[in-house]
Design a protein around this motif. Structure first.
Motif, PDB file in Angstrom:
ATOM      1  N   ASN A 105      46.751  68.233  23.703  1.00  0.00           N
ATOM      2  CA  ASN A 105      46.774  69.696  23.705  1.00  0.00           C
ATOM      3  C   ASN A 105      46.160  70.256  24.976  1.00  0.00           C
ATOM      4  OD1 ASN A 105      47.909  69.739  21.177  1.00  0.00           O
ATOM      5  ND2 ASN A 105      46.040  70.294  20.098  1.00  0.00           N
ATOM      6  N   ALA A 106      46.609  71.444  25.361  1.00  0.00           N
ATOM      7  CA  ALA A 106      45.900  72.183  26.400  1.00  0.00           C
ATOM      8  C   ALA A 106      44.464  72.394  25.938  1.00  0.00           C
ATOM      9  CB  ALA A 106      46.585  73.523  26.645  1.00  0.00           C
ATOM     10  N   LYS A 107      43.520  72.222  26.852  1.00  0.00           N
ATOM     11  CA  LYS A 107      42.112  72.358  26.478  1.00  0.00           C
ATOM     12  C   LYS A 107      41.716  73.829  26.405  1.00  0.00           C
ATOM     13  CE  LYS A 107      40.058  69.711  29.518  1.00  0.00           C
ATOM     14  NZ  LYS A 107      39.055  68.889  30.213  1.00  0.00           N
ATOM     15  N   GLY A 108      40.996  74.169  25.359  1.00  0.00           N
ATOM     16  CA  GLY A 108      40.414  75.494  25.247  1.00  0.00           C
ATOM     17  C   GLY A 108      38.974  75.464  25.718  1.00  0.00           C
ATOM     18  N   GLY A 109      38.584  76.489  26.468  1.00  0.00           N
ATOM     19  CA  GLY A 109      37.224  76.554  26.972  1.00  0.00           C
ATOM     20  C   GLY A 109      36.273  77.206  25.982  1.00  0.00           C
ATOM     21  N   TYR A 110      34.995  77.065  26.264  1.00  0.00           N
ATOM     22  CA  TYR A 110      33.923  77.609  25.419  1.00  0.00           C
ATOM     23  C   TYR A 110      33.498  78.964  25.965  1.00  0.00           C
ATOM     24  CZ  TYR A 110      29.241  78.018  23.347  1.00  0.00           C
ATOM     25  OH  TYR A 110      28.123  78.447  22.684  1.00  0.00           O
ATOM     26  N   ARG A 111      33.515  79.968  25.110  1.00  0.00           N
ATOM     27  CA  ARG A 111      33.095  81.300  25.529  1.00  0.00           C
ATOM     28  C   ARG A 111      31.574  81.337  25.674  1.00  0.00           C
ATOM     29  NH1 ARG A 111      36.418  85.544  25.978  1.00  0.00           N
ATOM     30  NH2 ARG A 111      34.523  86.811  26.112  1.00  0.00           N
ATOM     31  N   LEU A 112      31.111  81.497  26.911  1.00  0.00           N
ATOM     32  CA  LEU A 112      29.681  81.590  27.164  1.00  0.00           C
ATOM     33  C   LEU A 112      29.136  82.969  26.815  1.00  0.00           C
ATOM     34  CD1 LEU A 112      29.797  79.706  30.561  1.00  0.00           C
ATOM     35  CD2 LEU A 112      28.755  78.841  28.477  1.00  0.00           C
ATOM     36  N   LEU A 113      30.046  83.962  26.669  1.00  0.00           N
ATOM     37  CA  LEU A 113      29.671  85.312  26.261  1.00  0.00           C
ATOM     38  C   LEU A 113      30.606  85.757  25.144  1.00  0.00           C
ATOM     39  CD1 LEU A 113      29.297  87.028  29.766  1.00  0.00           C
ATOM     40  CD2 LEU A 113      27.423  86.314  28.265  1.00  0.00           C
ATOM     41  N   PRO A 114      30.117  86.554  24.194  1.00  0.00           N
ATOM     42  CA  PRO A 114      31.015  87.106  23.161  1.00  0.00           C
ATOM     43  C   PRO A 114      32.042  88.039  23.793  1.00  0.00           C
ATOM     44  CG  PRO A 114      28.703  87.358  22.535  1.00  0.00           C
ATOM     45  CD  PRO A 114      28.715  86.941  23.972  1.00  0.00           C
ATOM     46  N   SER A 115      33.203  88.132  23.166  1.00  0.00           N
ATOM     47  CA  SER A 115      34.247  89.024  23.650  1.00  0.00           C
ATOM     48  C   SER A 115      33.877  90.477  23.374  1.00  0.00           C
ATOM     49  CB  SER A 115      35.574  88.689  22.961  1.00  0.00           C
ATOM     50  OG  SER A 115      36.561  89.650  23.264  1.00  0.00           O
ATOM     51  N   LEU A 116      34.268  91.360  24.294  1.00  0.00           N
ATOM     52  CA  LEU A 116      34.091  92.803  24.096  1.00  0.00           C
ATOM     53  C   LEU A 116      35.237  93.413  23.309  1.00  0.00           C
ATOM     54  CD1 LEU A 116      32.999  93.867  27.714  1.00  0.00           C
ATOM     55  CD2 LEU A 116      31.510  93.401  25.753  1.00  0.00           C
ATOM     56  N   LEU A 161      29.338  75.387  39.560  1.00  0.00           N
ATOM     57  CA  LEU A 161      30.737  75.060  39.288  1.00  0.00           C
ATOM     58  C   LEU A 161      31.656  75.595  40.383  1.00  0.00           C
ATOM     59  CD1 LEU A 161      31.926  73.540  36.799  1.00  0.00           C
ATOM     60  CD2 LEU A 161      29.565  74.254  36.534  1.00  0.00           C
ATOM     61  N   PHE A 162      31.230  76.683  41.043  1.00  0.00           N
ATOM     62  CA  PHE A 162      32.032  77.295  42.092  1.00  0.00           C
ATOM     63  C   PHE A 162      31.158  77.531  43.316  1.00  0.00           C
ATOM     64  CE2 PHE A 162      33.793  78.789  38.034  1.00  0.00           C
ATOM     65  CZ  PHE A 162      35.073  78.277  38.125  1.00  0.00           C
ATOM     66  N   GLU A 163      31.766  77.426  44.498  1.00  0.00           N
ATOM     67  CA  GLU A 163      31.016  77.596  45.742  1.00  0.00           C
ATOM     68  C   GLU A 163      30.657  79.052  46.030  1.00  0.00           C
ATOM     69  OE1 GLU A 163      32.367  74.084  48.697  1.00  0.00           O
ATOM     70  OE2 GLU A 163      33.944  75.525  48.208  1.00  0.00           O
ATOM     71  N   THR A 164      31.345  79.974  45.369  1.00  0.00           N
ATOM     72  CA  THR A 164      31.135  81.393  45.671  1.00  0.00           C
ATOM     73  C   THR A 164      30.510  82.164  44.514  1.00  0.00           C
ATOM     74  OG1 THR A 164      33.401  81.869  44.961  1.00  0.00           O
ATOM     75  CG2 THR A 164      33.050  81.454  47.305  1.00  0.00           C
ATOM     76  N   SER A 165      30.025  81.470  43.488  1.00  0.00           N
ATOM     77  CA  SER A 165      29.493  82.164  42.319  1.00  0.00           C
ATOM     78  C   SER A 165      28.418  81.325  41.643  1.00  0.00           C
ATOM     79  CB  SER A 165      30.614  82.455  41.316  1.00  0.00           C
ATOM     80  OG  SER A 165      30.098  82.934  40.102  1.00  0.00           O
ATOM     81  N   ASP A 166      27.351  81.998  41.187  1.00  0.00           N
ATOM     82  CA  ASP A 166      26.326  81.314  40.393  1.00  0.00           C
ATOM     83  C   ASP A 166      26.359  81.774  38.940  1.00  0.00           C
ATOM     84  OD1 ASP A 166      25.376  83.859  40.629  1.00  0.00           O
ATOM     85  OD2 ASP A 166      23.414  83.317  41.443  1.00  0.00           O
ATOM     86  N   LEU A 167      27.484  82.386  38.522  1.00  0.00           N
ATOM     87  CA  LEU A 167      27.615  82.817  37.136  1.00  0.00           C
ATOM     88  C   LEU A 167      27.694  81.624  36.183  1.00  0.00           C
ATOM     89  CD1 LEU A 167      30.176  85.730  37.615  1.00  0.00           C
ATOM     90  CD2 LEU A 167      27.771  85.945  36.971  1.00  0.00           C
ATOM     91  N   ILE A 168      28.243  80.504  36.660  1.00  0.00           N
ATOM     92  CA  ILE A 168      28.312  79.282  35.849  1.00  0.00           C
ATOM     93  C   ILE A 168      27.662  78.158  36.641  1.00  0.00           C
ATOM     94  CG2 ILE A 168      29.772  77.681  34.587  1.00  0.00           C
ATOM     95  CD1 ILE A 168      31.929  79.726  34.475  1.00  0.00           C
ATOM     96  N   GLY A 224      33.840  72.299  34.361  1.00  0.00           N
ATOM     97  CA  GLY A 224      34.767  73.303  34.863  1.00  0.00           C
ATOM     98  C   GLY A 224      34.520  74.630  34.181  1.00  0.00           C
ATOM     99  N   GLY A 225      35.231  75.670  34.653  1.00  0.00           N
ATOM    100  CA  GLY A 225      35.044  76.970  34.039  1.00  0.00           C
ATOM    101  C   GLY A 225      35.855  78.058  34.715  1.00  0.00           C
ATOM    102  N   TYR A 226      35.733  79.266  34.176  1.00  0.00           N
ATOM    103  CA  TYR A 226      36.317  80.479  34.745  1.00  0.00           C
ATOM    104  C   TYR A 226      35.271  81.587  34.677  1.00  0.00           C
ATOM    105  CZ  TYR A 226      40.864  78.159  34.321  1.00  0.00           C
ATOM    106  OH  TYR A 226      41.906  77.285  34.436  1.00  0.00           O
ATOM    107  N   ASP A 227      35.215  82.419  35.707  1.00  0.00           N
ATOM    108  CA  ASP A 227      34.168  83.447  35.747  1.00  0.00           C
ATOM    109  C   ASP A 227      34.738  84.811  36.126  1.00  0.00           C
ATOM    110  OD1 ASP A 227      34.715  82.759  38.345  1.00  0.00           O
ATOM    111  OD2 ASP A 227      32.638  82.713  39.013  1.00  0.00           O
ATOM    112  N   PHE A 228      35.661  85.310  35.293  1.00  0.00           N
ATOM    113  CA  PHE A 228      36.224  86.641  35.504  1.00  0.00           C
ATOM    114  C   PHE A 228      35.378  87.647  34.729  1.00  0.00           C
ATOM    115  CE2 PHE A 228      39.648  83.697  36.364  1.00  0.00           C
ATOM    116  CZ  PHE A 228      40.148  84.182  37.558  1.00  0.00           C
ATOM    117  N   VAL A 229      34.245  87.988  35.321  1.00  0.00           N
ATOM    118  CA  VAL A 229      33.267  88.848  34.681  1.00  0.00           C
ATOM    119  C   VAL A 229      32.434  89.487  35.780  1.00  0.00           C
ATOM    120  CG1 VAL A 229      31.527  87.025  34.461  1.00  0.00           C
ATOM    121  CG2 VAL A 229      31.525  88.909  32.832  1.00  0.00           C
TER     122      VAL A 229
END
Length: 736
Positions: free
Chosen positions: A233-244, A650-657, A695-700
């Motif tokens: 299966n495609a992997k689902g990520g873990y929400r580090l913050l609750p959804s708004l 996790l990313f060179e341009t962000s310390d959110l993760i 890994g991760g995503y940081d659209f926040v």
């Protein structure tokens, strides 16, 4: 009790067979027996044993590789982006990260070469190279059957073997693996009924056929075919913050997720290779290696990991490539020469939709979009094709009994052609009429071409953009044989990562120049006694013209991501790598591998700016012990290792993760019968059940008071993907 001795390890880092201790390259080699004893079944586990090395499964699938060595690599697996660490299977280049998380089958050894390998291995090896070397056949009939069971309902079967079709002349080898495991977690809520809700599961099979022909003692031919199909299966990520926007809090388990996309996913790879080697004389060898590979990966990545279509990215990756290499090797008493011609022709294409459904409905309600809009998607598609050739040569010359030098150079000429189609799709029937085999792509909407050339002057782009680059990459080294078993070496090497076009282009922007790395090494290879080996490498490098996507300007248009690819930064680093082995006696031995890296930003025009290295800890450490117990029931081998990774971004341009420092303990006990036919192993991985991000995503957005606000899609999309939890596996095998 007898005193054990160090073993001789042979490697092919310089494209000829040499002793590890005589090769002036920072290299870790792990042989088949060691891989088996440690229960290593997938390429990513090798990172533990090589200093300053990161080999991890990427964000959305089990089979896509994220690779960094000494802080150099490539995190984004989108077509058009080139890797920074080269992956090779029997000297055949694996051009794309999809499917590069190789499950180990019939392997002889894995070699990790650290530092730029631009002379002998060419472009896209600025961090180094990982070589997967399969076993050559002996000609004797053999069959090996192996079964593995474990927690999470793991159930693997592997068959490997060989058969002499014509005695001493023609051999057929084969391998098959079927690998299955339930998910480490599950999709707690899904917008679609009747689909598999397992998360981080495994459903993969792989097969390999090899035909070896020995017409004469001096002539050898090998044909190979391999295929892998991963339907995990495609992997689902873990929400580090609750959804708004919906009821999607952070789950109790980091392996649990939510999704609004289908969970189906596939990575399909198939390849052919052929090699002919002719020993013209005792000194001269001529070799030809060719290959053809194809990959197809339809995938569904839910960026926001909720049951709403806040930020969903269904995508398809397709690629194929052909390679040809003619190599001439000459060895005399005082010098050796490796030289060759190399040709690569590759096509890498894809399409993805950034589905921002909730935002589309919001703008429809506000009158910005038509009132009946139920969502919109930013669709991007295109190809980034490459044709390149190279000529290389490396001379290793012994000046006298103590001093030797190595001089190498490679000239590469490359042409790239790229097209990008990029546009907004508004729709009012989602997802019922929009799904095509699990993929959102309305076929009645024309997506304009935004990158390319206008061949007929009508103002419409109708052909690919074309640019070419050439690069001369030298290597100079000197070696000093201080004593029979102690060698010092120093080297300068240059490598480059290919120039490219922006696969997410919104305007007709030019391509970017190659990244260039200048690296210096000072090292020692030493067997200080028959029982103690210590290899040390000090390195420094300068990494120029780094390619980064930046945000160009500001706009109120909610559909514009405004991303532009530029050569935007220069960085540098220095560090050290230490590998030691101590053989106490015939039964007991210890190993240590330590890596250190210190990073510096010299020029920083990236938007957002660079703040550090991605997926690269300042310190890595592995301590391992191995004990052999001989009994009347067979040999038992006990081994344990402790692996430490310092904190990292996790990313060179962000310390959110970011991931805090952690340590991992692995334990194994292996058994082989007195006759050598039966064998088995019990392996416990990640004994303390450490949770660590890969890994991760940081659209926040982050507010001044430390709280978080909505990012792209209108939600707090801060997502983490994690490495394997504690696993227990039992393997039993029989050699016929």
């Amino acid at each position: 009790e007898g005193r054990g001795k160090l073993e001789r390890i042979e490697v092919t880092a310089r494209k000829t067979v040499e002793s590890l201790q005589e090769t002036p390259v920072a290299i870790t080699s792990i042989g088949a027996s060691e891989l088996s004893e440690k229960g290593i079944s997938v390429l990513t586990e090798v990172q533990q044993f090589s200093p300053n090395t990161t080999l991890q499964a990427s964000r959305g699938t089990n089979s896509t590789l994220t690779a960094f060595i000494r802080g150099m690599g490539q995190q984004d697996p989108l077509w058009g982006y080139e890797p920074g660490v080269g992956i090779y299977v029997d000297d055949v280049y694996i051009a794309r990260p999809q499917g590069a998380v190789l499950d180990l089958l019939d392997v002889q050894r894995i070699e990790v070469l650290r530092g730029p390998q631009g002379t002998l291995y060419g472009k896209n090896t600025i961090g180094g190279a990982v070589k997967y070397v399969t076993k050559e056949m002996t000609g004797d009939p053999q069959l090996n059957a192996e079964v593995t069971i474990g927690n999470y309902n793991r159930r693997d079967v592997k068959f490997t073997g060989q058969y002499p079709i014509m005695e001493d002349k023609v051999y057929l080898g084969f391998g098959y693996a079927n690998l299955n495991r339930d998910g480490y977690g599950e999709f707690l809520v899904s917008a679609l009924d009747g689909q598999d809700t397992e998360n981080y599961n495994k459903d993969l099979w792989a097969a390999r056929l090899t035909l070896e022909i020995h017409p004469t003692d001096d002539f050898f031919i090998r044909f190979g075919w391999d295929k892998t199909e991963d339907k995990s299966n495609a992997k689902g990520g873990y929400r580090l913050l609750p959804s708004l926007l919906t009821d999607a809090p952070s789950p109790d388990s980091v392996y649990d997720s939510y999704t609004s996309l289908p969970t189906n996913n596939k990575v399909e790879l198939e390849g052919y290779s052929w090699m002919a080697r002719y020993d013209v004389s005792d000194s001269l060898e001529v070799k030809y290696i060719g290959s053809h590979r194809e990959g197809y990966s339809p995938t569904n990545i839910d960026f926001d990991n909720t049951q709403l279509d806040i930020f969903d990215v269904p995508a398809i990756y397709e690629d194929e490539n052909d390679t040809h290499e003619l190599q001439v090797n000459y060895v005399s008493q005082s010098f050796s020469l490796v030289s060759g011609l190399y040709y690569y022709d590759g096509e890498s294409c894809g399409v993805f939709d950034a589905v921002l459904g909730v935002l589309g409905r919001t703008y429809g309600a506000l009158g910005i979009f038509p009132e009946d809009t139920t969502g919109f998607s930013r669709e991007t598609s295109g190809c980034n094709n490459s044709e390149s050739w190279a000529a290389y040569s490396q001379l290793n010359y012994d000046i006298n009994d103590k001093w030797s030098i190595s001089l190498g150079a490679r000239f590469t000429d490359e042409e790239k052609q790229a097209t990008v189609n990029n546009g907004t799709v508004l729709y009012n029937l989602y997802p019922e009429s929009g799904w095509i085999d699990g993929y959102v792509r309305p076929d009645d909407v024309n997506i304009p071409q935004v990158l390319g050339t206008d061949t007929d002057g009508d103002g419409i782009l109708d052909a690919p953009a074309v640019e070419s680059w050439s690069r001369f990459t030298p290597r100079v080294g000197v070696e000093y044989q201080y004593a029979d078993n102690i060698m010092f070496f120093a080297s300068y090497a240059q490598g480059f990562k290919s120039g490219t076009f922006n696969p997410r282009a919104e305007t007709n922007e030019p391509g970017v120049a190659p990244e260039v790395v200048d690296s210096f090494e000072l090292g020692m290879k030493s067997d200080l006694t028959d029982q103690f080996r210590m290899n040390i490498t000090l390195f420094s490098y300068d990494h120029k013209d780094r390619q980064y996507i930046g945000i160009e300007g500001n706009s109120d248009d909610p559909t514009a991501l405004q991303q532009r690819l530029r050569n935007a930064a220069e960085t540098a680093a220095k560090g050290a790598e230490v590998e030691m082995t101590y053989v106490v006696n015939d039964a007991l031995s210890f190993d240590l591998a330590y890596g250190y890296i210190d990073f510096e930003i010299k020029e920083n025009n990236a938007i957002p700016p660079l703040i550090g290295l991605a997926s690269t800890p300042e310190n890595t450490l592995n301590l391992a012990a191995n004990y052999l117990l001989q009994t009347n029931w067979g040999d038992f081998i006990f081994n344990a290792n402790y692996y430490f990774r310092d904190d990292y971004l996790l990313f060179e341009t962000s310390d959110l993760i970011k991931q805090d420092a952690y340590g991992m303990v692995n334990l194994s006990v292996n058994w082989e019968s007195m006759e050598g036919n039966w064998y088995g192993g019990l392996h416990v991985k990640n004994l303390t059940d450490e949770e660590y991000l890969v890994g991760g995503y940081d659209f926040v957005t982050r507010n001044d008071d430390g709280t978080y606000g909505a990012g792209l899609g209108g939600d707090t999309t801060l997502i983490g993907y994690y490495g394997d939890p504690r696993t227990v596996q039992l393997t039993v095998g029989y050699r016929f």
